[in-house]
Design a protein around this motif. Structure first.
Motif, PDB file in Angstrom:
ATOM      1  N   PRO A  40      74.769  53.933 -97.832  1.00  0.00           N
ATOM      2  CA  PRO A  40      74.099  53.185 -98.947  1.00  0.00           C
ATOM      3  C   PRO A  40      73.163  52.344 -98.481  1.00  0.00           C
ATOM      4  O   PRO A  40      72.166  52.247 -99.372  1.00  0.00           O
ATOM      5  CB  PRO A  40      75.282  52.384 -99.553  1.00  0.00           C
ATOM      6  N   LYS A  41      73.076  52.071 -97.526  1.00  0.00           N
ATOM      7  CA  LYS A  41      71.768  51.212 -97.032  1.00  0.00           C
ATOM      8  C   LYS A  41      70.700  51.974 -96.590  1.00  0.00           C
ATOM      9  O   LYS A  41      69.593  51.646 -97.011  1.00  0.00           O
ATOM     10  CB  LYS A  41      72.216  50.468 -95.449  1.00  0.00           C
ATOM     11  N   THR A  42      70.638  53.262 -96.040  1.00  0.00           N
ATOM     12  CA  THR A  42      69.771  54.048 -96.031  1.00  0.00           C
ATOM     13  C   THR A  42      69.070  54.451 -97.263  1.00  0.00           C
ATOM     14  O   THR A  42      67.982  54.415 -97.469  1.00  0.00           O
ATOM     15  CB  THR A  42      70.161  55.438 -95.175  1.00  0.00           C
ATOM     16  N   GLU A  43      70.020  54.667 -98.269  1.00  0.00           N
ATOM     17  CA  GLU A  43      69.621  54.955 -99.615  1.00  0.00           C
ATOM     18  C   GLU A  43      68.915  53.842-100.137  1.00  0.00           C
ATOM     19  O   GLU A  43      67.864  53.958-101.127  1.00  0.00           O
ATOM     20  CB  GLU A  43      70.652  55.351-100.570  1.00  0.00           C
ATOM     21  N   ALA A  44      69.069  52.776-100.103  1.00  0.00           N
ATOM     22  CA  ALA A  44      68.598  51.414-100.609  1.00  0.00           C
ATOM     23  C   ALA A  44      67.189  51.319 -99.985  1.00  0.00           C
ATOM     24  O   ALA A  44      66.406  50.982-100.780  1.00  0.00           O
ATOM     25  CB  ALA A  44      69.438  50.256-100.200  1.00  0.00           C
ATOM     26  N   ASP A  45      67.214  51.607 -98.698  1.00  0.00           N
ATOM     27  CA  ASP A  45      65.633  51.593 -98.000  1.00  0.00           C
ATOM     28  C   ASP A  45      64.932  52.553 -98.752  1.00  0.00           C
ATOM     29  O   ASP A  45      63.726  52.371 -99.048  1.00  0.00           O
ATOM     30  CB  ASP A  45      65.957  51.801 -96.511  1.00  0.00           C
ATOM     31  N   ARG A  46      65.384  53.746 -99.012  1.00  0.00           N
ATOM     32  CA  ARG A  46      64.774  54.850 -99.323  1.00  0.00           C
ATOM     33  C   ARG A  46      64.116  54.629-100.610  1.00  0.00           C
ATOM     34  O   ARG A  46      63.130  55.139-101.159  1.00  0.00           O
ATOM     35  CB  ARG A  46      65.316  56.089 -99.476  1.00  0.00           C
ATOM     36  N   ARG A  97      63.574  51.475-101.961  1.00  0.00           N
ATOM     37  CA  ARG A  97      62.856  50.192-101.906  1.00  0.00           C
ATOM     38  C   ARG A  97      63.695  49.205-102.786  1.00  0.00           C
ATOM     39  O   ARG A  97      63.206  48.296-103.514  1.00  0.00           O
ATOM     40  CB  ARG A  97      61.663  50.334-102.467  1.00  0.00           C
ATOM     41  N   ILE A  98      65.057  49.143-102.283  1.00  0.00           N
ATOM     42  CA  ILE A  98      65.851  48.182-103.035  1.00  0.00           C
ATOM     43  C   ILE A  98      66.255  47.357-102.151  1.00  0.00           C
ATOM     44  O   ILE A  98      67.030  47.793-100.788  1.00  0.00           O
ATOM     45  CB  ILE A  98      67.124  48.927-103.708  1.00  0.00           C
ATOM     46  N   PRO A  99      66.424  45.958-101.966  1.00  0.00           N
ATOM     47  CA  PRO A  99      67.079  44.828-101.097  1.00  0.00           C
ATOM     48  C   PRO A  99      68.216  45.558-100.736  1.00  0.00           C
ATOM     49  O   PRO A  99      69.139  45.741-101.392  1.00  0.00           O
ATOM     50  CB  PRO A  99      66.832  43.799-101.619  1.00  0.00           C
ATOM     51  N   ARG A 100      68.548  45.357 -99.388  1.00  0.00           N
ATOM     52  CA  ARG A 100      69.801  45.834 -98.837  1.00  0.00           C
ATOM     53  C   ARG A 100      70.935  44.572 -99.215  1.00  0.00           C
ATOM     54  O   ARG A 100      72.011  45.040 -99.358  1.00  0.00           O
ATOM     55  CB  ARG A 100      69.876  45.662 -97.226  1.00  0.00           C
TER      56      ARG A 100
END
Length: 118
Positions: free
Chosen positions: A30-36, A38-41
């Motif tokens: 989920p963290k990688t997807e958030a980065d991809r 551009r959603i704050p972790r």
């Protein structure tokens, strides 16, 4: 009709519940997807809580049907917003999104069909 309603609802609840757990325990995906996207972790856990609420709401719908309907509708809205985040970030890897959205939409459809006929 009940068998279809039961199957789709349980599958949608299990899939969203597992995604909620992944978000809440801080799994890397989920963290990688958030980065991809551009959603704050810092949003990963609150988004996981929304997924968890949707999963539990689908299950609660077996006892209180309106709760299940609202949970399914909420998950549909959640994944429409997720689509917006993907498009905004230029991330068109939408396979997982399509699975989750399709299942949420199916849960809403069978929920409405089953309870309308009852």
């Amino acid at each position: 009709m009940f068998a279809l309603y039961l199957t789709v609802t349980l599958l949608a609840s299990a899939l969203n519940g597992s995604a909620a757990v992944a978000n809440l325990i801080g799994h890397e995906y989920p963290k990688t997807e958030a980065d991809r996207n551009r959603i704050p972790r810092s949003w990963v856990r609150p988004l996981g809580m929304l997924l968890g609420a949707g999963a539990l709401g689908l299950l609660a719908g077996f006892v209180v049907p309106v709760v299940g309907t609202l949970a399914a509708a909420g998950l549909v809205l959640y994944f429409l917003c997720a689509l917006g985040a993907h498009v905004r970030a230029g991330n068109f890897r939408l396979g997982a999104w399509a699975l989750f959205f399709g299942l949420a939409l199916a849960a809403l459809a069978v929920n409405l069909a089953y309870h309308r006929g009852a």
